[in-house]
Design a protein around this motif. Sequence first.
Motif, short mmCIF file in Angstrom:
data_model
loop_
_atom_site.label_atom_id
_atom_site.label_comp_id
_atom_site.label_asym_id
_atom_site.label_seq_id
_atom_site.Cartn_x
_atom_site.Cartn_y
_atom_site.Cartn_z
N SER A 1 8.07 7.49 -3.25
CA SER A 1 7.25 7.35 -4.46
C SER A 1 7.41 8.54 -5.40
N ARG B 1 -2.60 5.09 -9.81
CA ARG B 1 -3.25 5.79 -8.70
C ARG B 1 -2.21 6.51 -7.84
N THR B 2 -1.09 5.86 -7.59
CA THR B 2 -0.02 6.48 -6.82
C THR B 2 0.53 7.68 -7.57
N ARG C 1 -1.65 10.59 -7.02
CA ARG C 1 -1.58 11.12 -5.67
C ARG C 1 -0.49 12.18 -5.56
N HIS C 2 0.51 12.07 -6.42
CA HIS C 2 1.65 12.98 -6.36
C HIS C 2 1.63 14.06 -7.44
N LEU D 1 5.18 1.33 -9.39
CA LEU D 1 4.04 1.86 -8.65
C LEU D 1 2.79 1.78 -9.52
N THR D 2 1.68 2.22 -8.96
CA THR D 2 0.42 2.21 -9.71
C THR D 2 0.13 3.60 -10.27
N ARG E 1 0.81 -1.21 0.00
CA ARG E 1 0.00 0.00 0.00
C ARG E 1 0.84 1.26 0.00
N TRP E 2 1.96 1.23 0.75
CA TRP E 2 2.80 2.41 0.85
C TRP E 2 4.17 2.09 0.31
N GLU E 3 4.65 2.92 -0.55
CA GLU E 3 5.98 2.74 -1.14
C GLU E 3 6.84 3.94 -0.78
#
Length: 193
Positions: free
Chosen positions: A8, A42-43, A46-47, A39-40, A3-5
């Motif tokens: 990122s 979606r990630t 998020r950034h 990563l995805t 869930r958390w990388e």
Amino acid sequence: MGRWEPNSRERLAAAALELYGERGFEQTTVAEIAQRAGLTERTFFRHYADKREVLFHGAAALEQRFVQAVAAAPGAAAPMDAVAAGLEAVAEVFICLREQSRRRQAVIASNAELRERELIKLASLSAALADALRRRGVQDPAASLTAEAGIAVFKIAFERWVAPEERRELSPVMRECLRELRTAVAADGDRDR
């Protein structure tokens, strides 16, 4: 994938620069950037709002640093000396970022939309500097002219600094460009008399 990388944002930025260099900005997708970073999508979102933001995400922090340094310059400092303090503060941001900056600049130079975005960023920075100078009591047009001159010094120095043959850090390159501007302005002033 968890869930958390960690790191990122940095991983996405590095992957994007690699792909932009390999395939070109237009041909690179967000999915490919995310995949390269492990990563995805979606990630990614998020950034970054879009794939352009990877190249421009630090603009607000850079502007804030520049403006704060101008505001913190000694009260008796001439307007251009206050801007010079801002240039020095901004140069510190780029220590150890030359190769990344070179790759970023190459991507921007190869795309008209990105060049336009870079010019908009520089115009916003100039406006913020002019406001900072006005708050120091510098009247227009001097505030606007000084801010524009400072951005010209930044732009030319940055272009010199990312050139393959340049080995110096950004700060001495900026000081050199500022001296060249001052020499040019002084020479023009001599001719006007």
